[in-house]
Design an enzyme around this catalytic site. Structure first.
Site: not given
Lengths: 475, 475
Positions: A131, A212
Site C-alpha cells: 500500500d 512483514y
C-alpha cells in the site's frame, strides 16, 4: 505527408537491416543495441539516405515506436527481486488516478531499457501489492524479458526463425538486467537480483510465504506483553476482525495461516534495557495476507502494549463465532511497514557483486541522512527531558487522534458483518448467491462484477482460499 | 473614498474606546485583547455604525494596520530561547532573496500575536546566525515585547501616562509568551522558554560561549584518532585555515578561543563496540565562531578518521605563520550540525511545564518518524551485508564527490591569503588602510563599505576581536 511517411519507412527498414547484420556477425552487444537510436555514433552504421537530424529527433520523441525487433530476440521468463522505499509513492500497484506508483516507475524502466515491448505482452505477475507508504526489501515479480541466450536455457524461448549460425555463436552471458534497470530507476527503487525461472513460474502463485516487519520504538510500551500477545496470532485463524474486508473485490473467506509472529528488539539487547528509544519490530510470516491485515494486527498489539487491552483480546478477535463483527478501531500508520521477504522454492538468484555494492552504497547514504536527523531530534528530546520535561505516553503510530477516555474494543460499535456486506453486493448484482450441491450456499461473481471470475463458498471451507485474482492480498 | 476613510476612523476610535474601558476595568485578559479583531464575538463590544462584515474583512486583510495601541501597554526586554530544525529553511537570518528563513517565521509570529509593533522598533538582537540546513536547540534572542506588568519589573518599561488605578490593579502574571508564540509558529520552530532581562542586555554581546554538535555515524572511521585530533583544536588559535574568510564583511581577525572540543559516542557505550551504525558527535564549545568554522573543523576530522590525514595536520593548520594560506578542501555537510547551547550568565528562565510537554510531544513524534525510517533503511543495509554486500567506506558527509587519488592537504592548491583579500577590498574602496599610532597598520571601513563601522588592526592583537556587527560569527 506521404513524403514524411515514406521517409519513415526507409528509416525503419535501414535500422532493421543494421540490427540483422549485427546479429549475424554475432555481436549481440547490448551497448550497441541500446544505442541504435543514434546510428551515427556507431561508425559501422551509415544512416539511410536523407536521414536528417530532424528524423532522428522524431524517432527519439516517438519513444516506444523506436524500431526494435523484439521478435528477433530470445525472451526469457525471469524473477526480479526489488527493494523500494514506499514513502514517496501511492503504493506499489499501478492506479487509475495517479502515476506515482512503484510499478509505474518499474515499467518505465523496463520500456526505456527495451527489456520488454509492452506490459500487456510481458507475462507480468507480482508477488503482492504494498500500500501507499509501505516499503519492501523483497518484492518479487516474474516477467518475460529480452534475452541474449540464443542457445536456450531455463525459461528461455528462442525465436523460431533464428539462424543456426547465431545459435552457435550465442553470447555466454545474459543481459545485465539488474545493472541496466538500476541505472534508470529512481533512487528509492532498485533491483537486488534476478533468477531464471521455468516458463510457468509465477511470482504470485508460486510464492510460498511472505514476511512483514513493522518497526516501532519502545517508548512507554510493555514490549513483553506485546511479545506474549503476538504469539497468539500464530496458526490458522479467521482474521476478518483484523483486516479491512474487501468483499466487493471478491474476498469472501478470511482464514489465513500465520507461520510465525513475534515482537523482538531490532538489536539484541546486551542488558535488560528499558530505554524508550530502543527500536523493536513486529515480525510476521504467513502464507498470504488480507488487506491491511498486518496494520490491524499491529494496532491491536499497540493497544496491548499501552495496557489498554489484555493479550487475550487477540483470542477474542479471532473467535469469529462469538465475535462476528469487527470493533471499530484505527489501523497502525503505514511508514514503519516493510515487506521484508517473499519466500520461493529453490531459485537461483543471480547476484552481481558490483551491483550489490552500488545499491548498498545508495542505501547507506539514505540511512546516514535519516539516522543523523533522528539523532538531532533525539538529542533535543533527551535534553528537554533532563530539564524536567515529561515524556508523552501517546502512541503516535495509530491513525487518528487519541481519545480521552479509552473504550475497550469489545465495547465499541462494530463494523458491518460479512453477511451484511455480501447482501449489499448481491443487491447491486456484483455478487450472486446460488445453491450449492451439498445444500450450502455458493457466492460468485455477479453480472455487474468488475473483476471477479472465481467463486467461493461460505462461510466454512478452510484450506486454500479461492480468491479473485485481483483482490489485494497484501498490506 | 472619503466615506471609506471616515468609516475607518470610526472603527479605530471605537476599538480604542473598547480597549481603554477593558483596561480600566482591570481585565487585562489577553484572550480578549487578541480577539479584538472580531468585536462582535465580545458581547461588550458593539461595532461602530455601519461596521459591515466587509470592513471587518478589510481590517483583517490589512494585517499590521489593525488598531492596537502599543503605546498604552508596558514593554519588557526579554530573552527568548528557540529550538528549530533547520533542514527546511534557508538559514536563520532574514535574507533579501528568500522569505524562507527561521527569522521570517519568527517575526510573522511576533507580529501576528501583537507582541511587537514592528521589527525595527523591537530592539532585537540574536545570539548568532545559523546557516541553511543547520538546526538549533538553543538559539537565544533578546527583544522588547508587550507586557502586562504595569507595576514594573526586571526589564519592564511602563508607559508614562498610565492611570494610577491600572497600576495598582496590574495583573500578576505576565503575557504567556511561549504559549502564544508556539501556537502560531510552524511545527519545526518553537520557543522553549523566556527570561526577563535588564534593558541593556543583548543576546549577541552578552553571550558568554556557544556549543555546537555535529553528529555522524562511526561507519569505518577511526573515532579514537578523531578524538585525539579534536583535542588539538582547544585553546586560542588563528583559525583562518579552518573557516570561510569573510573579509568583505569586515572579518579581519581570525583568532578564536575554543574552550573544549571532543569526539564522543552519543550513547555511552557499554562494551567496546565497533558497530558502524553507532552514532558519534563532535561537540565544541567556544567564545565565538567564524563563518563555517565548525564545518571546516569537522571536514578535517573526517579526513583524519578516514586515515587520510594524521591528527598533527590540525597543529599545522592553526600554525598560520608557516601555513598562511588555506588548502582547498570541502567543508562537511550542513544537516548534522546543531547549535546546541548559548551560554549566558544567571538568567532566570521561565518554563511552563505544560508548554514543555507540548514541545516534547511534538519533537518525539518527529523523532519517531525519523528513527523508524532510519531503521527501515538499516534493516535493508544489514541484510544486504549479510548476503555478502561489501560496505562502502566513502564518507558522504563531505560536500563534493570523492576523489580517486587522495591528495594530502598540505600538497593541495591554496586559497587566497588574508592579505590578498584585504588588498582586493581596499582596491574597491570597501576597506581602507591607515597608519596606526604604533606604526602598525589599521584597516577599517572604506567609503564604499556596505556595513562596516568598526576598525581592526592587523595582523596580531589577540584578545577580544573587534568585528563589524554584521559579520556572520557563527556557522
Amino acid at each position: 505527408m506521404s513524403d514524411a511517411l515514406t521517409q519513415r519507412i526507409k528509416e525503419l527498414e535501414a535500422e532493421l537491416e543494421r540490427l540483422r547484420s549485427l546479429l549475424k556477425e554475432g555481436r549481440a552487444d547490448d551497448t550497441e543495441v541500446m544505442s541504435s537510436s543514434s546510428p551515427q555514433e556507431n561508425s559501422d552504421c551509415k544512416p539511410a539516405d536523407g536521414d536528417t537530424s530532424t528524423s532522428r529527433k522524431e524517432r527519439k520523441k516517438s519513444g516506444k515506436q523506436r524500431p526494435f525487433d523484439f521478435a528477433a530476440h530470445p525472451r526469457r521468463h525471469v524473477a526480479l527481486r526489488l527493494a523500494y522505499l514506499g514513502w514517496a509513492y501511492q503504493g506499489f500497484a499501478v492506479q487509475d488516478n495517479t502515476d506515482n506508483t512503484v510499478e509505474a516507475r518499474l515499467f518505465e524502466a523496463l520500456l526505456k531499457t527495451r527489456l520488454i515491448q509492452d506490459r500487456q505482452s510481458s507475462n507480468y505477475h507480482r508477488c503482492g501489492r504494498t500500500d501507499k507508504g509501505v516499503s519492501a526489501f523483497s518484492q518479487v515479480i516474474t516477467i518475460d524479458l529480452r534475452s541474449t541466450q540464443f542457445g536456450g536455457g531455463l525459461g528461455v524461448i528462442v525465436p523460431a526463425n533464428v539462424d543456426v549460425d547465431i545459435k552457435s555463436k550465442s553470447s555466454a552471458s545474459e543481459v545485465p538486467y539488474v545493472k541496466m534497470l538500476n541505472r534508470v530507476l529512481p533512487q528509492d527503487i532498485c533491483i537486488l537480483d534476478w533468477a531464471p525461472v521455468a516458463e510457468g513460474f509465477s511470482a504470485r502463485f508460486d510464492c510460498q510465504s511472505r514476511t512483514y516487519r513493522y518497526y516501532f520504538p519502545r517508548g512507554s510500551l510493555d514490549v513483553e506483553l506485546m511479545a506474549d500477545a503476538a504469539k497468539r496470532y500464530e496458526g490458522t485463524h479467521d482474521f476478518r476482525n483484523l483486516c479491512k474486508m474487501d468483499v466487493g473485490n471478491g474476498v469472501l473467506q478470511f482464514e489465513r495461516t500465520i507461520l510465525s509472529a513475534a515482537v523482538k528488539p531490532v538489536h539484541p539487547q546486551p542488558t535488560s534495557s528499558t530505554d524508550q528509544y530502543d527500536l523493536y519490530m513486529f515480525e510476521i510470516k504467513g502464507l498470504a495476507f488480507l488487506y491491511h491485515q498486518v496494520r490491524c494486527m499491529m494496532a491491536v498489539l499497540l493497544l496491548i502494549g499501552q495496557k489498554l487491552e489484555a493479550p487475550e483480546i487477540i483470542n477474542h478477535l479471532v473467535d469469529v463465532a462469538n465475535n462476528p463483527r469487527k470493533p471499530q478501531y484505527s489501523m497502525a500508520v503505514d511508514y514503519p511497514l516493510v515487506l521484508h521477504d517473499c519466500h520461493f522454492g529453490d531459485l537461483s538468484w543471480q547476484r552481481d557483486a558490483e551491483e550489490v555494492k552500488h545499491v548498498l552504497s545508495s542505501l547507506q547514504q539514505h540511512w546516514t541522512q535519516s539516522a543523523i536527523r533522528a539523532q538531532v531530534l533525539q538529542g533535543m528530546v533527551q535534553d528537554l527531558e533532563k530539564k524536567g520535561g515529561v515524556s508523552s505516553s501517546h502512541c503516535c503510530l495509530v491513525e487518528g487522534t487519541k481519545q480521552r477516555n479509552y473504550r475497550p474494543l469489545l465495547e465499541r460499535p462494530c463494523c458491518e458483518s460479512l453477511e451484511s456486506r455480501i447482501n449489499h453486493f448481491v443487491k447491486r448484482g456484483r455478487l450472486e448467491r446460488e445453491e450449492g450441491e451439498n445444500g450450502g450456499e455458493v457466492i460468485h461473481r455477479g453480472k455487474k462484477s468488475k473483476h471477479c471470475h472465481i467463486s467461493s463458498s461460505l462461510p466454512e471451507a478452510p484450506g486454500t482460499p479461492k480468491q479473485c485474482t485481483d483482490h489485494k492480498v497484501n498490506d
